[in-house]
Design an enzyme around this catalytic site. Structure first.
Site, PDB file in Angstrom:
ATOM      1  N   HIS A   1      30.568  27.882 -10.990  1.00 36.62           N
ATOM      2  CA  HIS A   1      29.889  27.214 -12.228  1.00 36.62           C
ATOM      3  C   HIS A   1      29.750  25.742 -11.997  1.00 36.62           C
ATOM      4  O   HIS A   1      30.230  25.055 -11.278  1.00 36.62           O
ATOM      5  CB  HIS A   1      30.800  27.418 -13.431  1.00 36.62           C
ATOM      6  CG  HIS A   1      30.120  27.061 -14.823  1.00 36.62           C
ATOM      7  ND1 HIS A   1      30.006  26.015 -15.420  1.00 36.62           N
ATOM      8  CD2 HIS A   1      29.530  27.984 -15.754  1.00 36.62           C
ATOM      9  CE1 HIS A   1      29.321  25.942 -16.458  1.00 36.62           C
ATOM     10  NE2 HIS A   1      28.856  27.404 -16.754  1.00 36.62           N
TER      11      HIS A   1
ATOM     12  N   ASP B   1      30.069  35.797 -16.979  1.00 38.26           N
ATOM     13  CA  ASP B   1      28.920  36.784 -16.870  1.00 38.26           C
ATOM     14  C   ASP B   1      29.659  37.957 -15.843  1.00 38.26           C
ATOM     15  O   ASP B   1      29.130  38.689 -15.788  1.00 38.26           O
ATOM     16  CB  ASP B   1      27.706  36.153 -16.005  1.00 38.26           C
ATOM     17  CG  ASP B   1      26.871  35.416 -17.056  1.00 38.26           C
ATOM     18  OD1 ASP B   1      27.104  35.884 -18.167  1.00 38.26           O
ATOM     19  OD2 ASP B   1      26.353  34.447 -16.744  1.00 38.26           O
TER      20      ASP B   1
HETATM   21  N1  CMC Z   1      29.546  32.933  -4.542  1.00 33.73           N
HETATM   22  C1  CMC Z   1      29.676  32.376  -3.249  1.00 33.73           C
HETATM   23  N2  CMC Z   1      29.586  31.126  -2.951  1.00 33.73           N
HETATM   24  C2  CMC Z   1      29.511  30.503  -4.250  1.00 33.73           C
HETATM   25  C3  CMC Z   1      28.813  30.751  -5.457  1.00 33.73           C
HETATM   26  C4  CMC Z   1      29.380  32.083  -5.648  1.00 33.73           C
HETATM   27  N3  CMC Z   1      29.022  32.815  -6.770  1.00 33.73           N
HETATM   28  N4  CMC Z   1      28.637  29.784  -6.368  1.00 33.73           N
HETATM   29  C5  CMC Z   1      28.726  28.822  -5.583  1.00 33.73           C
HETATM   30  N5  CMC Z   1      29.154  29.028  -4.215  1.00 33.73           N
HETATM   31  C6  CMC Z   1      29.335  28.066  -2.948  1.00 33.73           C
HETATM   32  C7  CMC Z   1      27.601  27.763  -2.400  1.00 33.73           C
HETATM   33  O1  CMC Z   1      27.289  28.620  -1.513  1.00 33.73           O
HETATM   34  C8  CMC Z   1      27.996  26.410  -2.104  1.00 33.73           C
HETATM   35  O2  CMC Z   1      28.626  26.452  -0.885  1.00 33.73           O
HETATM   36  P1  CMC Z   1      28.439  25.415   0.317  1.00 33.73           P
HETATM   37  O3  CMC Z   1      28.958  24.133  -0.177  1.00 33.73           O
HETATM   38  O4  CMC Z   1      29.411  25.853   1.473  1.00 33.73           O
HETATM   39  O5  CMC Z   1      27.045  25.556   0.565  1.00 33.73           O
HETATM   40  C9  CMC Z   1      28.780  25.760  -3.163  1.00 33.73           C
HETATM   41  O6  CMC Z   1      29.582  26.853  -3.594  1.00 33.73           O
HETATM   42  C10 CMC Z   1      28.295  25.065  -4.125  1.00 33.73           C
HETATM   43  O7  CMC Z   1      27.213  25.930  -4.836  1.00 33.73           O
HETATM   44  P2  CMC Z   1      26.150  25.428  -5.430  1.00 33.73           P
HETATM   45  O8  CMC Z   1      25.340  26.523  -5.728  1.00 33.73           O
HETATM   46  O9  CMC Z   1      25.428  24.306  -4.623  1.00 33.73           O
HETATM   47  O10 CMC Z   1      26.694  24.881  -6.643  1.00 33.73           O
HETATM   48  P3  CMC Z   1      25.848  24.614  -8.260  1.00 33.73           P
HETATM   49  O11 CMC Z   1      27.119  23.914  -9.061  1.00 33.73           O
HETATM   50  O12 CMC Z   1      24.589  24.445  -8.076  1.00 33.73           O
HETATM   51  O13 CMC Z   1      26.139  26.258  -8.731  1.00 33.73           O
HETATM   52  C11 CMC Z   1      25.855  28.256  -9.778  1.00 33.73           C
HETATM   53  C12 CMC Z   1      26.418  26.701  -9.914  1.00 33.73           C
HETATM   54  C13 CMC Z   1      26.397  28.941 -11.118  1.00 33.73           C
HETATM   55  C14 CMC Z   1      24.448  28.117  -9.861  1.00 33.73           C
HETATM   56  C15 CMC Z   1      26.397  28.881  -8.685  1.00 33.73           C
HETATM   57  O14 CMC Z   1      27.872  28.800  -8.578  1.00 33.73           O
HETATM   58  C16 CMC Z   1      26.003  30.342  -8.437  1.00 33.73           C
HETATM   59  O15 CMC Z   1      24.888  30.572  -8.038  1.00 33.73           O
HETATM   60  N6  CMC Z   1      26.987  31.476  -8.966  1.00 33.73           N
HETATM   61  C17 CMC Z   1      26.440  32.837  -9.328  1.00 33.73           C
HETATM   62  C18 CMC Z   1      25.350  32.896 -10.143  1.00 33.73           C
HETATM   63  C19 CMC Z   1      26.162  32.922 -11.895  1.00 33.73           C
HETATM   64  O16 CMC Z   1      27.422  33.494 -11.740  1.00 33.73           O
HETATM   65  N7  CMC Z   1      25.563  32.262 -12.677  1.00 33.73           N
HETATM   66  C20 CMC Z   1      26.376  32.170 -14.100  1.00 33.73           C
HETATM   67  C21 CMC Z   1      26.867  30.955 -14.359  1.00 33.73           C
HETATM   68  S1  CMC Z   1      27.746  30.804 -15.993  1.00 33.73           S
HETATM   69  C22 CMC Z   1      26.979  31.711 -17.227  1.00 33.73           C
HETATM   70  C23 CMC Z   1      25.865  30.933 -17.493  1.00 33.73           C
HETATM   71  O17 CMC Z   1      25.690  29.594 -17.939  1.00 33.73           O
HETATM   72  O18 CMC Z   1      24.553  31.255 -17.488  1.00 33.73           O
END
Ligand code: CMC
Length: 385
Positions: A263, A321
């Site tokens: 998140h 989720d």
């Molecule tokens: N599984 C594996 N690795 C992850 C995940 C995950 N679900 N989420 C983040 N990471 C890793 C990512 O690969 C990155 O690694 P590195 O630094 O080695 O490149 C690091 O953590 C940072 O990730 P990011 O995507 O740059 O971080 P963000 O703050 O932009 O992402 C997020 C937030 C929600 C988009 C992301 O965690 C994600 O894609 N999660 C899966 C989708 C998900 O569950 N979304 C629902 C969010 S909660 C409900 C809502 O508000 O809708």
């Protein structure tokens, strides 16, 4: 002109865009409050209608205010025939979120004064949407299965009525509690992507229906609301609880993101997911079907492994989720309807933010740093290769 590249906060990460008194997310400690009330207390003692009132008006209702609010909602849960027809037509071919967006957009046709932004009129439109979005979601579910539309039952509350209109069966006490919990937990979450997009549209002084339709489009994506459906698809793909660890390890080795984890704000266990988890455990005791038992077992094993691997080390914890899908399956709801339910409940958050933002409206218009060339000579089409 700028000669030096400014600091760019990609994805607006870390940027404050406004002040708000609607909800507070404490990402470090995994806490959430709506209007100052903890999500745990609201989930335990309140209901979706009361939470919606709280979010929109900023205070808990008196008994009279609550009854009046609920009466208005119950009066409006029915759907116009044209909307039902369009839903039926789209149901076999389009994703429920696309139908949700289209049907919601159609509701503007039935508003005699859609551009009225007075507070009273704005709240009235929000109440109409709050009442009709669950019915739209239920109608989509019915028509996808080629079943007849079920008229709302005004003896039920909004979330129970949704289940009734979807299944044709009045939920028992436990099922009623589960669906209302999900509506409460999804109702609001500060400036997440869809709420921000709602405010971008509202900031142009477009109407409430336009802003809501924008929010639905934004919520569809798997990085946001669509993660619930994507997470359950993964759980189903794992298939057998004993495959869980191998599947997740391989996915992580292949640098895949595991949907339902991580998140932007929470760097601790999402408090909403924690509440869902406690009900999942209770559901396991209540002798679920074999399919549901398997899904719950996979979900709990995946959750344990992910916490061990990425929780404390990288701050990637389960979000709502991940566990929402298995809980919806306890209620027999198809995964394609998970995000439409999210829409129906998030309407109260979107609506409260529109009300708050229009108190002090400012057009949203950020900047971007241009990296292309300037004064390129124009070449007529016949000279281009
Ligand atoms: N599984 C594996 N690795 C992850 C995940 C995950 N679900 N989420 C983040 N990471 C890793 C990512 O690969 C990155 O690694 P590195 O630094 O080695 O490149 C690091 O953590 C940072 O990730 P990011 O995507 O740059 O971080 P963000 O703050 O932009 O992402 C997020 C937030 C929600 C988009 C992301 O965690 C994600 O894609 N999660 C899966 C989708 C998900 O569950 N979304 C629902 C969010 S909660 C409900 C809502 O508000 O809708």
């Amino acid at each position: 002109m700028l000669t030096q590249k400014p600091t760019i906060n990609y994805g607006l990460e870390g940027i404050y865009v406004d002040e708000s008194a609607i909800s507070k997310v404490d990402g470090q400690n995994g806490r959430l409050w709506y209007r100052g009330y903890s999500i745990e207390e609201l989930a335990d003692k309140s209901n979706f209608e009361e939470v919606s009132y709280l979010l929109i008006y900023g205070k808990l209702p008196t008994k009279t205010e609550f009854d009046e609010f609920v009466m208005k909602l119950k009066d409006r849960t029915g759907l116009p025939d044209e909307v039902k027809r369009v839903i039926r037509k789209m149901a076999p071919i389009a994703h429920p979120m696309d139908i949700m967006r289209t049907a919601t957009s159609m509701l503007v046709m039935y508003d005699k004064d859609p551009n009225n932004r007075d507070l009273e009129s704005t709240v009235d439109k929000i109440i109409t949407l709050l009442a009709k979005l669950p019915s739209i979601a239920a109608a989509i579910g019915r028509f996808r299965e080629k079943k007849r539309y079920i008229e709302p039952d005004s003896s039920l509350n909004l979330s129970e009525n949704f289940l009734y209109m979807l299944t044709g069966r009045r939920p028992n006490k436990f099922e009623g509690k589960l669906i209302d919990l999900m509506f409460i937990l999804h109702a609001e979450h500060s400036t997440n992507a869809s709420t921000f997009s709602v405010l971008v549209t509202a900031s142009t002084l477009a109407d409430v229906y336009a802003a809501t339709t924008t929010g639905i489009g934004t919520l569809k994506g798997p990085l946001h609301g669509g993660a619930d459906e994507a997470a359950l698809n993964m759980i189903k793909a794992i298939g057998d609880p004993d495959n869980t660890e191998k599947y997740i390890e391989e996915a992580l080795e292949g640098k895949q993101k595991i949907m339902g984890f991580g998140h932007r704000v929470y760097k601790a266990y999402d408090p909403r997911a924690k509440l869902v988890r406690s009900y999942l455990e209770e559901s396991l005791i209540k002798e679920p079907t074999d399919e549901v038992r398997r899904l719950l077992q996979i979900a709990l094993r995946a959750e344990k492994l992910m916490i061990e691997k990425l929780g404390k080390s990288k701050g990637i914890w389960p979000n709502i989720d991940f566990l929402a899908g298995p809980l919806y399956r306890v209620l027999g709801i198809d995964s394609k309807l998970f995000t439409p339910i999210f829409v129906a409940s998030r309407m109260s958050g979107w609506g409260s933010h529109i009300v708050e933002y229009w108190n002090n409206n400012k057009l949203v218009r950020p900047l971007e740093y241009y990296t292309g060339p300037l004064d390129v000579p124009y070449k007529p089409i016949e000279l281009r290769q």
